[in-house]
Scaffold this motif. Structure first.
Motif, short mmCIF file in Angstrom:
data_model
loop_
_atom_site.label_atom_id
_atom_site.label_comp_id
_atom_site.label_asym_id
_atom_site.label_seq_id
_atom_site.Cartn_x
_atom_site.Cartn_y
_atom_site.Cartn_z
N THR A 284 8.99 6.69 9.83
CA THR A 284 8.65 5.85 8.68
C THR A 284 7.88 4.63 9.17
O THR A 284 8.40 3.84 9.96
CB THR A 284 9.91 5.38 7.92
N THR B 198 6.05 1.11 8.16
CA THR B 198 6.10 0.11 7.10
C THR B 198 4.93 -0.85 7.24
O THR B 198 4.76 -1.49 8.28
CB THR B 198 7.42 -0.68 7.14
N GLN C 14 6.20 9.35 6.94
CA GLN C 14 6.08 8.63 5.67
C GLN C 14 5.59 7.21 5.96
O GLN C 14 6.11 6.54 6.86
CB GLN C 14 7.42 8.58 4.94
N THR C 15 4.60 6.77 5.19
CA THR C 15 4.12 5.39 5.32
C THR C 15 4.41 4.65 4.02
O THR C 15 4.07 5.13 2.93
CB THR C 15 2.61 5.36 5.62
N ARG C 16 5.05 3.48 4.18
CA ARG C 16 5.40 2.65 3.02
C ARG C 16 4.48 1.44 2.98
O ARG C 16 4.33 0.73 3.97
CB ARG C 16 6.85 2.16 3.15
N ILE D 168 -0.53 8.74 -3.01
CA ILE D 168 0.43 7.65 -2.86
C ILE D 168 1.19 7.53 -4.16
O ILE D 168 0.61 7.23 -5.21
CB ILE D 168 -0.26 6.33 -2.49
N SER E 270 6.39 5.05 -5.59
CA SER E 270 7.21 4.31 -4.63
C SER E 270 6.35 3.66 -3.55
O SER E 270 6.87 3.12 -2.57
CB SER E 270 8.22 5.26 -3.98
N ASN E 271 5.02 3.75 -3.72
CA ASN E 271 4.07 3.15 -2.77
C ASN E 271 4.15 3.80 -1.38
O ASN E 271 4.01 3.14 -0.36
CB ASN E 271 4.28 1.63 -2.64
N THR E 272 4.41 5.09 -1.36
CA THR E 272 4.52 5.81 -0.09
C THR E 272 3.61 7.02 -0.07
O THR E 272 3.34 7.64 -1.10
CB THR E 272 5.96 6.27 0.17
#
Length: 314
Positions: free
Chosen positions: A146, A148, A257-259, A289, A292-294
């Motif tokens: 993940t 962020t 996953q990129t937030r 995207i 959830s902005n991911t």
């Protein structure tokens, strides 16, 4: 009337599960327990069938310290299936392909040479410095990453959760590495370590390489699994337009996953792959995207090489 299973029924259920999913040592151990026979009794009956296997060898097979590979040993396993009242080939099927010998010891089928995954040999040297296990001693089954991105479009942390399995006895540690290409003088800090503890850490600000040793909660024997969790933290954040994970061996599951913080959603985001560090980005796939902005990459049976995600703001 109680509906609880008896000890014998529970043992049989565990045996059926092990015969379906392995590993071989667990299935053999449960089959021996269910038979009620001792290793000495089994060894005598195998000899009567023309399969000469010593009691220590049977013990090693049962505990996962070695495995049957030679033709005579495979024949003994088939005799064991008959002796222990198991379906034909049920144990043999759990052995998989014969492991290579000689100069190929430690080689994993489908693996890539580490030198093809990094720009220089410094990364491999640093992994050796922190004491990673020999090549092939450990396999990653699942890796979840993940990334962020903060409100300043900087990467603040990279969180990793990995399921590993030991291929040898007495495995107590694994090695992890991060390459900071964008700002080599701003290396991350190893933090958020769970289910293990941090050991030796080496940094090379010139190359942007950070290597660390993770000491497992317990010593693993061959076939046993462990979960490790850790995080690379950047303070201040580092400007990144992509993240990629480098696989020396094929892996069963990979999740990236990129937030993105609200207000910094990129205009474009895509998944890509590279065969090695000098290769061009291939197999590009546009990523959505969500609310959830991911953005998510989730794949199974990933071959060795490089898989990454790249994003771009207007």
């Amino acid at each position: 009337m109680s509906t609880n299973a008896t000890p014998d029924q529970a043992l049989r259920a565990q045996l059926r599960q092990a015969l379906r999913h392995g590993p071989f040592p667990a299935a053999l151990h449960l089959a021996i327990e269910a038979s009620g026979l001792t290793l000495d009794q089994i060894q005598v009956r195998l000899v009567e069938q023309g399969a000469r296997v010593s009691v220590p060898t049977l013990s090693y097979w049962r505990r996962g310290r070695s495995r049957p590979e030679r033709p005579g040993s495979i024949r003994a396993v088939r005799c064991l299936e008959h002796l222990l009242d198991l379906p034909a080939d049920s144990l043999v099927a759990l052995l998989g392909p014969v492991r290579p010998r000689g100069r190929w010891i430690g080689h994993v089928t489908g693996s890539t040479d580490m030198g093809k995954l990094f720009e220089t040999g410094r990364a491999v040297e640093m992994l050796t410095e922190v004491g990673v296990p020999p090549r092939g001693a450990l396999t990653r089954i699942s890796t979840q990453v993940t990334v962020t991105i903060d409100s300043h479009r900087r990467t603040s942390s990279i969180h990793l959760r990995e399921l590993v399995v030991a291929n040898v006895d007495r495995l107590s540690r694994c090695g992890v590495i991060h390459i900071t290409q964008e700002d080599p003088a701003n290396p991350p800090t190893l933090a958020g370590v769970r289910f293990c503890r941090a050991g030796r850490v080496r940094m090379d600000d010139a190359e942007g390489v950070t290597a660390a040793e993770l000491i497992l909660d317990r010593v693993l024997d061959a076939g046993e699994r462990a979960l490790v969790e850790y995080e690379w933290r950047f303070d201040p954040g580092v400007r990144m337009l992509n993240y990629e994970y480098r696989f020396q061996q094929p892996i069963r599951e990979f999740v990236l996953q990129t937030r993105f913080e609200p207000g910094v959603i990129p205009a474009q985001c895509h998944r890509y792959a590279r065969q090695d560090v000098s290769g061009a980005e291939e197999d590009r796939t546009e990523l959505w995207i969500g609310s959830s902005n991911t953005a998510l990459v989730a794949e199974s049976d990933v071959p060795s090489g490089i898989v990454g995600m790249r994003w771009q703001w207007s």
